[in-house]
Design a protein around this motif. Structure first.
Motif, short mmCIF file in Angstrom:
data_model
loop_
_atom_site.label_atom_id
_atom_site.label_comp_id
_atom_site.label_asym_id
_atom_site.label_seq_id
_atom_site.Cartn_x
_atom_site.Cartn_y
_atom_site.Cartn_z
N VAL A 1 2.65 2.91 -15.11
CA VAL A 1 1.02 2.39 -15.43
C VAL A 1 0.95 1.41 -16.60
O VAL A 1 0.46 0.43 -16.30
CB VAL A 1 0.14 3.41 -15.10
N TYR B 1 -10.92 7.77 -9.69
CA TYR B 1 -9.45 8.24 -9.51
C TYR B 1 -8.60 7.83 -11.03
O TYR B 1 -8.94 6.83 -11.40
CB TYR B 1 -8.61 7.41 -8.83
N THR B 2 -7.99 8.56 -11.67
CA THR B 2 -7.35 8.37 -12.84
C THR B 2 -5.91 8.69 -12.93
O THR B 2 -5.27 9.32 -11.91
CB THR B 2 -7.76 9.43 -14.04
N ALA B 3 -5.20 7.82 -13.99
CA ALA B 3 -3.65 8.02 -13.83
C ALA B 3 -3.35 8.06 -15.63
O ALA B 3 -4.16 7.76 -16.31
CB ALA B 3 -3.05 6.91 -13.18
N ASP C 1 2.92 7.42 -15.66
CA ASP C 1 2.71 7.57 -14.04
C ASP C 1 3.56 6.40 -13.51
O ASP C 1 3.59 5.32 -14.10
CB ASP C 1 1.41 7.66 -13.59
N ASP D 1 3.65 5.29 -6.99
CA ASP D 1 2.65 6.31 -6.55
C ASP D 1 1.31 6.25 -6.78
O ASP D 1 0.53 6.72 -6.08
CB ASP D 1 3.29 7.56 -7.38
N VAL D 2 0.89 5.61 -8.02
CA VAL D 2 -0.39 5.59 -8.36
C VAL D 2 -1.09 4.40 -7.36
O VAL D 2 -2.21 4.65 -6.82
CB VAL D 2 -0.46 4.93 -9.71
N ASN E 1 -1.59 6.28 -3.92
CA ASN E 1 -2.78 7.26 -3.87
C ASN E 1 -3.97 6.37 -3.78
O ASN E 1 -5.01 6.83 -3.44
CB ASN E 1 -2.63 8.21 -5.30
N VAL F 1 -8.21 2.26 -11.05
CA VAL F 1 -7.82 3.43 -11.35
C VAL F 1 -8.10 3.35 -12.96
O VAL F 1 -7.52 2.36 -13.56
CB VAL F 1 -6.15 3.49 -11.37
N VAL G 1 -7.28 4.58 -16.52
CA VAL G 1 -6.04 4.85 -17.27
C VAL G 1 -6.44 5.95 -18.45
O VAL G 1 -7.24 5.37 -19.38
CB VAL G 1 -5.27 3.85 -17.70
#
Length: 147
Positions: A4, A102-104, A108, A112-113, A116, A125, A127
């Motif tokens: 990320v 949605y958070t990351a 990460d 995958d992020v 998802n 997303v 962060v």
């Protein structure tokens, strides 16, 4: 494998839960942001997007118009229009914000992020690092930094 932190956008503008809709529209139009995280102190409590404004139940009032042949002339000085517009722009963030987002984290795995994000139907997303908002990833960021 990309993380990320390799693609996130640090250029974000946040707003408070008492920010008025008129101010949100001003920020979006003049600064070009389509997603504004809503914070209470350092904690993210929601997000307002352009779509949230467009689907607000009290829909944006449009000025009355007169059609003269093929020309449409707006009549923005109508008393009813001015009252409707004043009411519309006085809505607060908490009236329209999305509380589900949605958070990351910075470390990460990006693959995958993104998977998802798409599977859950999000266009962005947030962060978060050490419980603080540090950036955002939008689909535009992904295209600009991955291709």
């Amino acid at each position: 494998m990309k993380k990320v932190k390799d693609v996130y956008n640090k250029n974000i503008v946040t707003i408070g839960k008492d920010t008025l809709l008129g101010d949100i529209i001003f920020i979006m139009k003049n600064q070009g942001f389509g997603k504004l995280p809503v914070v209470d102190g350092d904690k993210v409590i929601g997000v307002v997007t352009r779509e949230d404004i467009l689907i607000k139940q009290g829909k944006t009032p449009l000025p009355p118009v007169i059609a003269f042949w093929e020309v449409m002339i707006a009549l923005p000085n109508s008393k009813g229009y001015k009252e409707s517009l004043k009411k519309f722009i006085s809505f607060k963030v908490e009236d329209i914000m999305q509380k589900d987002f949605y958070t990351a984290a910075l470390n990460d795995d990006l693959e995958d992020v993104v998977t998802n994000m798409l599977n859950k139907g999000y266009n962005y997303v947030l962060v978060i690092e050490n419980e603080k908002l540090v950036g955002i990833i939008t689909k535009s960021d992904l295209i600009n930094k991955c291709y």
